[in-house]
Enzyme design. Structure first.
Site, PDB file in Angstrom:
ATOM      1  N   SER A 163       0.869  -1.183   0.000  1.00 54.01           N
ATOM      2  CA  SER A 163       0.000   0.000   0.000  1.00 54.01           C
ATOM      3  C   SER A 163       0.900   1.225   0.000  1.00 54.01           C
ATOM      4  O   SER A 163       2.095   1.120   0.360  1.00 54.01           O
ATOM      5  CB  SER A 163      -0.866  -0.006   1.272  1.00 54.01           C
ATOM      6  OG  SER A 163      -1.511   1.236   1.452  1.00 54.01           O
ATOM      7  N   TYR A 176      -2.751  -1.837  10.109  1.00 51.33           N
ATOM      8  CA  TYR A 176      -2.618  -1.901   8.653  1.00 51.33           C
ATOM      9  C   TYR A 176      -1.230  -1.445   8.206  1.00 51.33           C
ATOM     10  O   TYR A 176      -0.560  -2.117   7.414  1.00 51.33           O
ATOM     11  CB  TYR A 176      -3.712  -1.033   8.020  1.00 51.33           C
ATOM     12  CG  TYR A 176      -3.833  -1.130   6.520  1.00 51.33           C
ATOM     13  CD1 TYR A 176      -4.457  -2.217   5.923  1.00 51.33           C
ATOM     14  CD2 TYR A 176      -3.344  -0.121   5.686  1.00 51.33           C
ATOM     15  CE1 TYR A 176      -4.585  -2.302   4.539  1.00 51.33           C
ATOM     16  CE2 TYR A 176      -3.470  -0.189   4.314  1.00 51.33           C
ATOM     17  CZ  TYR A 176      -4.098  -1.283   3.739  1.00 51.33           C
ATOM     18  OH  TYR A 176      -4.220  -1.355   2.361  1.00 51.33           O
TER      19      TYR A 176
END
Ligand SMILES: NC(=O)c1ccc[n+]([C@@H]2O[C@H](COP(=O)([O-])OP(=O)(O)OC[C@H]3O[C@@H](n4cnc5c(N)ncnc54)[C@H](O)[C@@H]3O)[C@@H](O)[C@H]2O)c1
Length: 277
Positions: A163, A176
């Site tokens: 990401s 995350y």
């Protein structure tokens, strides 16, 4: 070049077989279709069931069947099975079945992931553990389920979905961010050791992509920004608009193809600039 010649050109990944996790919808489905458009056959898995502690729905068995239908409509073959990336044995069984049917494995796309957006003081041990289990150990499992086939076949390409948050952390995403930085490190670490076997390993770093995950994560940021406006600017891309999943698939296609034979250990941001400041 005439248009008739274009339609008979071999695809950019013609003859290859790609294993893709999280293929029931979103980016995983887009990767399956983009690679199939360019001539690859597909081995697809998705959990197709809820994941504990995640406040939004996962895809369904019908979603995974729809991915299979769309790949077959492109005249490519697909082996699609329900499997949880936290279960290495289940992943291995699907990969081995796929290789038995489709003949080989060339590409691994570890795409499945979850995102639980909460401020630091609301992160529970369960949220931390589930996120690391799916997003980091699940990615390692995905590699381990297939990599021997790549080595045995003389080489291949492994593409790990991290990401923008795996290059530059974002607010309210402690679990995350931790998992996605781990994926970035996993790609670089594996790339070093597997290069001698002609197996390349790269990570892809999407910014905000128009999928169910983003649909549920983005509203969760809004009340938090009122509490801490200093963090408000961290989520924006330089390029205006909403990024469709196919933009990430185009990067995955490049890394899967022989156009990137000397690209390994790279972290490729596809985020409109978001992680670059
Ligand atoms: N959407 C974004 O803005 C964005 C941004 C950066 C990175 N990413 C990453 O891109 C990847 C794909 O996400 P998406 O945007 O398509 O989201 P999505 O929620 O639409 O799709 C994720 C898919 O993964 C599946 N999945 C979840 N847990 C699983 C498990 N344990 N085993 C097997 N399958 C599982 C889900 O069922 C779903 O089909 C993820 O790794 C995500 O972290 C997304």
């Amino acid at each position: 070049m005439r248009i008739e010649e274009l339609s008979t050109m071999p695809g950019r990944v013609a003859g290859k077989v790609a294993f893709i996790t999280g293929a029931g919808r979103g980016q995983g489905r887009a990767h399956a279709l983009r690679l199939a458009e360019e001539g690859a056959d597909i081995i697809a898995v998705d959990i197709a069931a809820p994941v504990e502690n995640v406040p939004y729905p996962m895809s369904t068995p019908e979603d995974l069947a729809e991915t299979a239908r769309q790949v077959e409509a492109l005249d490519r073959r697909i082996v699609a099975e329900v499997a949880d990336v936290r279960d290495l044995g289940a992943l291995k069984a699907v990969v081995d079945k796929g290789v038995a049917q489709l003949g080989r494995l060339d590409v691994i796309s570890a795409n499945a992931g979850i995102d639980i957006t909460v401020p630091w003081h609301k992160v529970t041990p369960e949220i931390m553990r589930t996120t690391i289990d799916v997003n980091l150990i699940g990615v390692w499992n995905t590699v381990m389920a297939g990599v021997q086939h790549l080595v045995d076949g003389g080489g291949g390409s492994i593409i790990l979905t991290s990401s923008a948050n795996g290059l530059k952390a974002g607010p309210y995403q402690v679990p995350y961010n931790s998992s996605k930085f781990g994926v970035t490190a996993l790609a670089k670490s594996l790339a070093m050791e597997l290069a001698k076997d002609h197996v390349r390993v790269n990570s892809v770093h999407p910014g905000g992509v128009d999928t169910t995950m983003a649909e549920f994560a983005l509203p969760a940021f809004e009340p938090m920004h009122e509490d801490n406006p200093a963090l408000f600017g961290m989520l924006g891309a330089w390029i205006p608009g909403v990024m469709p999943p196919r933009e990430i698939s185009n990067a995955v296609l490049f890394l899967a193809s022989d156009e990137s034979t000397w690209v390994t250990g790279a972290a490729l941001a596809v985020d409109g600039g978001m992680s670059q400041y």
